[in-house]
Design a protein around this motif. Sequence first.
Motif, PDB file in Angstrom:
ATOM      1  N   SER A  20      49.365  42.653  36.824  1.00 38.19           N
ATOM      2  CA  SER A  20      50.509  42.805  37.722  1.00 38.19           C
ATOM      3  C   SER A  20      50.064  43.310  39.085  1.00 38.19           C
ATOM      4  CB  SER A  20      51.534  43.772  37.108  1.00 38.19           C
ATOM      5  OG  SER A  20      52.049  43.263  35.904  1.00 38.19           O
ATOM      6  N   VAL A  21      49.155  44.298  39.079  1.00 37.33           N
ATOM      7  CA  VAL A  21      48.636  44.826  40.341  1.00 37.33           C
ATOM      8  C   VAL A  21      47.957  43.718  41.145  1.00 37.33           C
ATOM      9  CG1 VAL A  21      46.961  46.391  41.376  1.00 37.33           C
ATOM     10  CG2 VAL A  21      48.371  47.171  39.471  1.00 37.33           C
ATOM     11  N   ILE A  43      42.215  46.371  47.392  1.00 34.99           N
ATOM     12  CA  ILE A  43      42.923  46.346  46.108  1.00 34.99           C
ATOM     13  C   ILE A  43      42.435  45.183  45.253  1.00 34.99           C
ATOM     14  CG2 ILE A  43      45.179  46.043  45.012  1.00 34.99           C
ATOM     15  CD1 ILE A  43      46.428  47.386  47.457  1.00 34.99           C
ATOM     16  N   GLY A  95      40.393  45.635  41.882  1.00 34.99           N
ATOM     17  CA  GLY A  95      41.089  45.149  40.696  1.00 34.99           C
ATOM     18  C   GLY A  95      40.259  44.146  39.923  1.00 34.99           C
TER      19      GLY A  95
END
Length: 246
Positions: free
Chosen positions: A78-79, A102, A106
């Motif tokens: 989801s991130v 990010i 991730g």
Amino acid sequence: FRVRHADGHWVTLDSRGQTIMGEDGRAVGALVMSRDISEDLVFEAELLSAVGVAERASRAKSEFLSRMSHELRTPLNSVLGFAQLLDMDDLSDHQEKAVGHILRAGRHLLNLIDEVLDIARIESGHLDLSVEPVLVLDVLGDAVDLARPLAEHRAMVLEVDTSACLPATYALADRQRLLQVFLNLLSNATKYSHRAGRVVISVARTDDARVQISVIDTGHGIRSEDLDRVFEPFDRLGAEHSGVEG
């Protein structure tokens, strides 16, 4: 043999015999030596029991890690998904850089989660490596980008000296593992240094066609008498009482 001791309790004897031969080649007697192995057998039983407990604990741990990796994957996806959506928008340079952090962090975490599923092979001492030519400065740049937010949070300076290494320098390595090593070194150098300190990363070609990468920080370092403990799993050399996570 199970025999009764003179005081009444039972013991187990290991008996070994040897025939005594006379000069004419005929047996004239025998020599028998017996040893009480009762305590040895008790110890062996306890050892087998302990091995069984350890094996069951190892299986439970592997099952836990497997389930945990799946649980972590769901929120991480989801991130990454929302970060990819943000990356498609018109962003300022600062915002685009932040979203890039990010995404890279991730994806790196997702790779590590994938490797948790293979924990049994790692514990058996077999770890697959995908060795290929990788751009050293490219991997190091990704590691520095990932470590920089932590350094900025602690008001630390990250210096990278690549003056002794050509930009197109390749090394035979597993890119994911090499990035993991760089990140471990940089995060430790940052976490265990004094606030507002300095971390210097230097890259140089050596005379034997290798690449040498050094990470130097302003922390208190490791005592010489503790150097043989740095590769012991989960041994933090007392840092677990320092409040620094790790």
